[in-house]
Write an enzyme that holds these catalytic residues in place. Structure first.
Site, PDB file in Angstrom:
ATOM      1  N   ARG A   1       0.827  -1.218   0.000  1.00  0.00           N
ATOM      2  CA  ARG A   1       0.000   0.000   0.000  1.00  0.00           C
ATOM      3  C   ARG A   1       0.852   1.254   0.000  1.00  0.00           C
ATOM      4  NH1 ARG A   1      -5.222  -1.128   2.960  1.00  0.00           N
ATOM      5  NH2 ARG A   1      -5.035   1.012   3.684  1.00  0.00           N
ATOM      6  N   THR A   2       1.734   1.351   0.973  1.00  0.00           N
ATOM      7  CA  THR A   2       2.515   2.582   1.085  1.00  0.00           C
ATOM      8  C   THR A   2       3.455   2.736  -0.121  1.00  0.00           C
ATOM      9  OG1 THR A   2       2.386   2.394   3.469  1.00  0.00           O
ATOM     10  CG2 THR A   2       4.057   3.883   2.601  1.00  0.00           C
TER      11      THR A   2
ATOM     12  N   ARG B   1      11.365   2.490   3.854  1.00  0.00           N
ATOM     13  CA  ARG B   1      10.690   1.870   5.002  1.00  0.00           C
ATOM     14  C   ARG B   1      11.660   0.871   5.606  1.00  0.00           C
ATOM     15  NH1 ARG B   1       4.789  -0.437   5.934  1.00  0.00           N
ATOM     16  NH2 ARG B   1       4.532   1.811   5.981  1.00  0.00           N
TER      17      ARG B   1
ATOM     18  N   HIS C   1       5.753   7.559  11.081  1.00  0.00           N
ATOM     19  CA  HIS C   1       5.231   7.271   9.754  1.00  0.00           C
ATOM     20  C   HIS C   1       4.597   8.577   9.293  1.00  0.00           C
ATOM     21  CE1 HIS C   1       3.668   5.335   6.351  1.00  0.00           C
ATOM     22  NE2 HIS C   1       3.003   4.326   6.898  1.00  0.00           N
TER      23      HIS C   1
ATOM     24  N   LYS D   1      23.547 -11.082   6.703  1.00  0.00           N
ATOM     25  CA  LYS D   1      24.512 -11.653   5.767  1.00  0.00           C
ATOM     26  C   LYS D   1      25.734 -10.760   5.623  1.00  0.00           C
ATOM     27  CE  LYS D   1      21.063 -14.011   3.002  1.00  0.00           C
ATOM     28  NZ  LYS D   1      20.138 -13.427   2.033  1.00  0.00           N
TER      29      LYS D   1
END
Ligand code: ZN
Ligand code: ZN
Lengths: 311, 425
Positions: free
Chosen positions: A58-59, A108, A136, A86
């Site tokens: 969505r974002t 994000r 956010h 890793k």
């Protein structure tokens, strides 16, 4: 006045005028999305990298549409946070991306503060699309835009936010943004989900009972319960959560008659919200999504320091 | 080498001395304290006018990372940092690779320190094999090889039963147990103190109760087994209340705190500063005040640094994944001297906590300037001002929240067994 920040990491620290400006521009941007040809040349030749370390269709889609409507070139990179284990660190990633010379990175990340870290290490602009349980800001702005459209102003509004406040970056951005704009915020949720000192973040009241929070409120914002995070220690069962902290037609009556119901999505139907409320006429959930694109256009526009659309 | 340390303010709480005196050192031992002493033949003279002369400072809690993690620090760089900070002795924790849970590792540390170290190194062995918390380590062997205490520092002994047995067994061997008191299930995924700042930053919190609950358990086990116990790096008001109360009941408990806990609060984490990430985490102003009060009333016996070097790559990351710990050997003395300036401690009381008490707790023959004692001496210039700069730190690692800070006070000379191992000029 202008917007003189390289980055938007959060709504904390933005002035009233700056938030006002972001919202006013978003209102203007909304008009573009209503046109036949939904595109202006504002960010032509600019490169926007969507760097998502956490899945969020969505974002990410909303930011991508926003960038495309402003004619930017967009690149989507889905990185797994496991690359950290890793051996590739966020600072390696930052250096690599920087070498591609983007103008804006929309990121994000699961770690609170990741954007703060990135912004100090790259020369391009960084927009926070969600960092851990911190902020956010685009969600906060779209929430405020949606409220402002309905009520005309944010000053003096009473907004109830209900749910898992501890883990919610949406709650923090809403609190910072709304209290800066003169609204008062009431919080409710199980004490297992209420972080210490939250009332000191601004004009914020913590209520023990959800009914106390929504009584007479203009806006009721229901937060998503993260089923995977709830574990066995924060809640006994979703059934009980829905019973004591869910919004249904009965307790919604406690709010103002014209109160607006919001949710950052995606909804757990029957948990935070009953379907009657989610799909009812007081629900602004789809308007929130729609406003998301306009708000993100505004954010991209302001960090790029571009010129106003001429058409 | 022989020495005459002339005209310094000699503070030696072990003899109740605080006056301007000369000290003669011969053949590595203190020969004489007095006024107007003559330099013995071939002696070097240190003009200590305006300086403070104390028994060599002892840091009873450091991590030297040797063997196995020498990219962070080793016995040479670690003891260099200690000497530069005014310490003549350090006790090093066993969380090396391999863990110091056996004679071989202890002997390696002792031998390397003897051959190449600048200051005395007193190893601390593990409480349990591999510090895994499952079976007791061979404490008798560890002591024989040179360990002065046992600790699983870095992590708690989670089983209460095993901790009980560790205290009982260590008592039999005549070795002290040092506890890293932490309830891991309460810590969870926490990365900083739980409170207003963690709420604002959206970082997972570690509640003070994680330390207090564990401290309470340790204290009751020490009382039950009637064994001596030392609690490392105390950071909370509640832990101090528990320890103070236990001391009044006659429980054989001692404790230490570190300079960062009386200098910084969790505010230092703002900006997601990984050099402010440590375990236990920086607490609140309230806790800081309680620590100062406990230093003043004697509840806290010692100041130790928990010197925890980490490589830049382990700190230059998102806050969540950064390793815990900061270096402390070179900033401890000036930060502690501030307590004297603030009126929290008198200078002799500070010397007790940085030299005499650590020696007493660990049972080592240091911490005194009595005639005949090993000549471990620190000459402090209380007026020296300097800035903490990464390039000038002797430690291999630079993970300090005090980089850029102005400091007042420094070691002018660090003397180990009568030999000057560090001089500031
Ligand atoms: Zn420890
Ligand atoms: Zn330690």
């Amino acid at each position: 006045m202008g917007f003189n920040h390289k980055d938007i990491i959060g709504l904390q620290g933005l002035t009233r005028e700056e938030i006002q400006l972001l919202l006013d521009t978003a209102d203007n941007m909304k008009e573009i999305s209503g046109r036949d040809i939904k595109k202006v040349p504002t960010l032509r030749g600019k490169t926007v990298v969507n760097l998502f370390f956490e899945a969020s269709t969505r974002t990410r889609t909303s930011f991508e549409i926003a960038a495309k409507r402003l004619s930017a070139d967009t690149i989507n990179i889905s990185a797994s946070t496991s690359s950290v284990t890793k051996g590739e660190t966020l600072s390696d990633t930052a250096r690599n991306i920087q070498a591609m010379k983007p103008d804006i990175i929309v990121m994000r990340h699961a770690a609170s503060g990741a954007h703060h870290y990135l912004a100090q290490r790259v020369s391009c602009s960084v927009i926070n699309a969600g960092d851990g349980a911190h902020e956010h800001p685009s969600q906060g702005l779209l929430d405020m835009l949606t409220m402002r459209q309905k009520f005309g102003a944010l000053d003096g509004l009473t907004v109830a936010i209900v749910g898992d406040i501890t883990h919610s970056r949406v709650a923090r951005s809403d609190i910072f943004g709304l209290t800066t704009m003169g609204a008062s915020v009431r919080l409710a949720g199980p004490p297992t989900m209420m972080p210490p000192g939250i009332e000191r973040l601004g004009n914020v009241t913590v209520c023990t009972d959800m009914r106390e929070a929504i009584a007479g409120a203009d806006v009721v914002m229901m937060l998503r319960i993260q089923l995977e995070r709830q574990g066995k220690t924060l809640l006994p069962t979703l059934r009980e959560y829905a019973r004591y902290y869910g919004l249904n037609p009965q307790n919604l009556k406690l709010a103002k008659p014209n109160a607006m119901v919001m949710h950052p999505g995606p909804i757990n139907r029957g948990v935070e919200l009953s379907s009657y409320v989610a799909d009812g006429d007081q629900s602004a959930i789809l308007t929130q999504v729609e406003n998301g694109v306009a708000v993100r256009m505004s954010m991209l526009y302001h960090v790029s320091g571009g010129e106003l659309p001429t058409e | 080498m022989n020495l005459l340390i002339k005209g310094g303010r000699v503070i030696d709480p072990s003899q109740g001395i605080d006056e301007v005196l000369d000290i003669v050192v011969e053949n590595g031992a203190v020969k004489e304290l007095g006024a107007g002493l003559k330099a013995p033949a071939g002696a070097e003279t240190i003009d200590a006018a305006g300086m403070i002369v104390t028994p060599g400072l002892i840091d009873m809690h450091v991590h030297l990372r040797d063997p196995g993690l020498e990219y962070k620090e080793d016995i040479i760089t670690g003891t260099k940092a200690a000497a530069a900070g005014g310490f003549t002795s350090v006790a090093c924790m066993p969380n090396t690779k391999p863990v110091n849970d056996n004679k071989a590792v202890t002997s390696y540390i002792v031998a390397k320190a003897k051959a190449e170290g600048l200051v005395n190194v007193f190893p601390v062995g593990a409480i349990t094999q591999g510090s895994k918390g499952e079976a007791l380590a061979e404490m008798g062997d560890l002591k024989e090889a040179g360990c002065v205490a046992v600790s699983d520092d870095g992590r708690p002994v989670t089983s209460s039963e095993l901790m009980r047995r560790a205290l009982e067994y260590a008592k039999g061997m005549g070795i002290m147990v040092i506890s890293h008191a932490e309830d891991l299930s309460l810590v969870g995924e926490g990365v900083m103190n739980e409170g207003f700042v963690s709420t604002e930053l959206g970082l997972k919190g570690i509640p003070w109760a994680a330390e207090d609950a564990a401290t309470a358990r340790e204290v009751y086990l020490a009382e039950f087994t009637d064994s001596p116990l030392h609690i490392a790096h105390v950071s909370t008001k509640g832990s101090l209340r528990i320890i103070r109360n236990a001391k009044t009941r006659g429980v054989k408990v001692t404790c230490e705190t570190a300079p960062h806990y009386f200098t910084l609060t969790d505010d230092a984490v703002r900006g997601y500063n990984t050099n402010a990430k440590m375990n236990p985490p920086l607490r609140t102003a309230d806790d800081m005040a309680a620590i100062k009060a406990a230093l003043a009333d004697g509840t806290i016996d010692a100041i130790a640094t928990d010197h925890a070097p980490h490589h830049l790559d382990e700190k230059d990351v998102e806050f969540n994944v950064a390793l815990n710990g900061i270096i402390g050997l070179e900033t401890s003395l000036p930060l502690s001297l501030k307590l004297v300036e603030e009126g929290v401690l008198t200078l002799p009381a500070l010397v007790e906590k940085m030299a005499c008490n650590p020696a007493k707790i660990l049972g080592i023959d240091r911490g005194t300037l009595k005639a005949g004692a090993v000549a471990d001496i620190t000459v402090i210039d209380p007026k020296a001002t300097w800035t903490v700069e990464a390039d000038r730190l002797a430690s291999k690692s630079k993970n300090s929240p005090f980089l850029g800070w102005e400091m007042k006070g420094a070691a002018a000379y660090t003397i180990v067994s009568g030999k000057v191992v560090y001089s500031r000029s």
